[in-house]
Design an enzyme around this catalytic site. Structure first.
Site, PDB file in Angstrom:
ATOM      1  N   ARG A 164       0.860  -1.198   0.000  1.00  0.00           N
ATOM      2  CA  ARG A 164       0.000   0.000   0.000  1.00  0.00           C
ATOM      3  C   ARG A 164       0.892   1.241   0.000  1.00  0.00           C
ATOM      4  NH1 ARG A 164      -1.535   1.591   4.595  1.00  0.00           N
ATOM      5  NH2 ARG A 164      -2.410  -0.383   5.358  1.00  0.00           N
ATOM      6  N   TYR A 204     -16.288  17.828 -15.279  1.00  0.00           N
ATOM      7  CA  TYR A 204     -16.577  16.410 -15.498  1.00  0.00           C
ATOM      8  C   TYR A 204     -17.675  15.977 -14.509  1.00  0.00           C
ATOM      9  CZ  TYR A 204     -15.935  11.362 -15.196  1.00  0.00           C
ATOM     10  OH  TYR A 204     -16.143  10.014 -15.169  1.00  0.00           O
ATOM     11  N   LYS A 228      -8.158   7.067 -19.366  1.00  0.00           N
ATOM     12  CA  LYS A 228      -8.431   7.676 -20.670  1.00  0.00           C
ATOM     13  C   LYS A 228      -7.175   7.618 -21.548  1.00  0.00           C
ATOM     14  CE  LYS A 228     -12.226   8.337 -18.394  1.00  0.00           C
ATOM     15  NZ  LYS A 228     -12.545   9.581 -17.709  1.00  0.00           N
ATOM     16  N   ASP A 275      -7.096  19.288 -13.974  1.00  0.00           N
ATOM     17  CA  ASP A 275      -7.436  17.947 -14.452  1.00  0.00           C
ATOM     18  C   ASP A 275      -7.006  17.898 -15.918  1.00  0.00           C
ATOM     19  OD1 ASP A 275      -8.663  15.705 -15.577  1.00  0.00           O
ATOM     20  OD2 ASP A 275     -10.435  15.846 -14.304  1.00  0.00           O
TER      21      ASP A 275
END
Ligand SMILES: *Cc1c(COP(=O)(O)O)cnc(C)c1O
Length: 379
Positions: free
Chosen positions: A49, A102, A199, A174
């Site tokens: 982690r 978004y 994306k 972003d």
């Protein structure tokens, strides 16, 4: 020695494996690591982690491509956003978000972080006066998307960074729609870059992931702490797939841009189309700023139909090469109706999108096939 973008995409963080010479970074499917003595992990590898070699390779590569110093890879773009916001904000803080953010970002602010005590207001980021007017004494950050989704609006990142600096607030960009190949917000003065690596970065519609990149070492340390404390990290298999996609980002983006430019021109002269939203068109209101801050204009094209809602839905359901589906940035072309799909959660709000709008994620197929498909679907 400084390397060019494509060299970095293929080599940054990806030295051959020191033991075997493997050229491709292995998938380190391990949760824990042998320590040389009590409390003596090797290079900080004690638990996955906190740190994993496959994820670390991806993080280093992303940082190099964005021109930052540290990168962080997450299980999704939303996980990256949530981790960032709960690292830099406390309840009571205020943020300014784009008025065509978004849909998932808008939902995170309006349905999740608002309950946690974060306040927000939406402003058109192409209008600097409107952004300035939206700032309050408790504003902590300005959230920027450029180009925006799905309206392809352009924000002047350099000007917003100057405004943010003047007011002592962070500028977060972003960069999902542009990808680091087309635009590098940290070089324009932004403090943090956010990605949905699902994306263009991944680029093959086969993995969901997110990332953050920053330059300031103190902020990087806090992000590292929160990334470990909150635990929304990318797993090694996902990190490996994303890294595999990232190697070809430059060549893919060139082709996405070639195809999108041709499609934007085609749609502009089609009688069924009322308007085309593409920053590469000279008549787009953000064209000059886009030309200044982007290498090219990207693979996303939206358009509005004269026939309204019915025509938009009919077009989305009639294409064969363009696949009807959400998401974007993969090698295959996608078509969607934002009002009822990606942006349905914004219905009735300030962020509602027009019902006659169609959004294309233009893939890298043969342009003649894409043009013929749209020609047929538009009737
Ligand atoms: C998809 C997307 C996100 C969210 O990322 P996920 O990987 O789906 O969680 C955030 N911002 C933009 C611009 C996106 O397109």
């Amino acid at each position: 020695m400084t390397y060019g973008f494509n060299t970095l995409a293929i080599h940054a963080g990806q030295d051959p494996d020191p033991r075997t010479g493997a050229v491709v970074t292995p998938i380190y499917a391990t949760s824990t690591y042998y320590q040389d003595g009590v409390g003596r992990p090797r290079e900080g590898y004690e638990y996955s982690r906190t740190k994993n070699p496959t994820r670390a390779a991806l993080e280093e590569c992303l940082a190099a491509l964005e021109g930052g110093t540290r990168g962080f890879a997450f299980a999704s773009g939303m996980a990256a956003e949530d981790t960032l916001l709960r690292t830099v904000c406390v309840p009571g803080d205020h943020v300014v978000i784009p008025n065509d953010a978004y849909g998932g970002t808008f939902r995170l602010f309006s349905k999740v972080l608002e309950r946690w005590g974060l306040r927000w207001s939406a402003a058109p980021l192409s209008d600097l006066d409107a952004v300035r007017a939206a700032l309050t004494d408790s504003t902590r950050l300005i959230w920027v998307e450029s180009p925006t989704n799905p309206l392809l609006g352009i924000a002047d990142i350099e000007a917003l960074a100057a405004l943010a600096r003047d007011h002592g607030v962070l500028l977060v960009v972003d960069n999902t729609f542009a990808s680091p190949y087309l635009q590098q917000p940290l070089r324009l003065g932004a403090d943090v870059v956010v990605h949905s690596t699902t994306k263009y970065v991944g680029g093959h519609s086969d993995v969901v992931g997110g990332a953050l990149v920053c330059s300031d070492p103190e902020l990087a340390d806090r992000l590292a702490f929160h990334s470990n404390a909150m635990g929304a990290i990318a797993g090694p298999f996902d990190a490996w797939l994303t890294l595999r996609g990232l190697k070809t980002l430059g060549v893919r983006m060139e082709r996405h841009c070639d195809n999108a430019e041709r499609i934007a021109q085609f749609l502009s002269s089609h009688p069924a189309v009322a308007s085309v939203l593409y920053p590469g068109l000279p008549e787009h209101p953000g064209h000059e700023i886009a030309a200044k801050q982007m290498r090219r204009f990207g693979g996303m094209v939206s358009f509005r139909l004269r026939g309204g809602y019915e025509a938009a839905v009919a077009c989305c359901e009639a294409t064969k090469v363009f696949t009807l589906g959400e998401s974007l940035g993969g090698v295959e072309s996608l078509i969607e109706h934002p009002g009822q799909m990606t942006h349905a959660s914004a219905a009735g709000s300030a962020l509602e999108v027009p019902a006659d709008l169609v959004r294309l994620s233009v893939g890298i197929e043969d342009i003649d096939d894409l043009l013929a498909d749209l020609e047929r679907a538009l009737g």
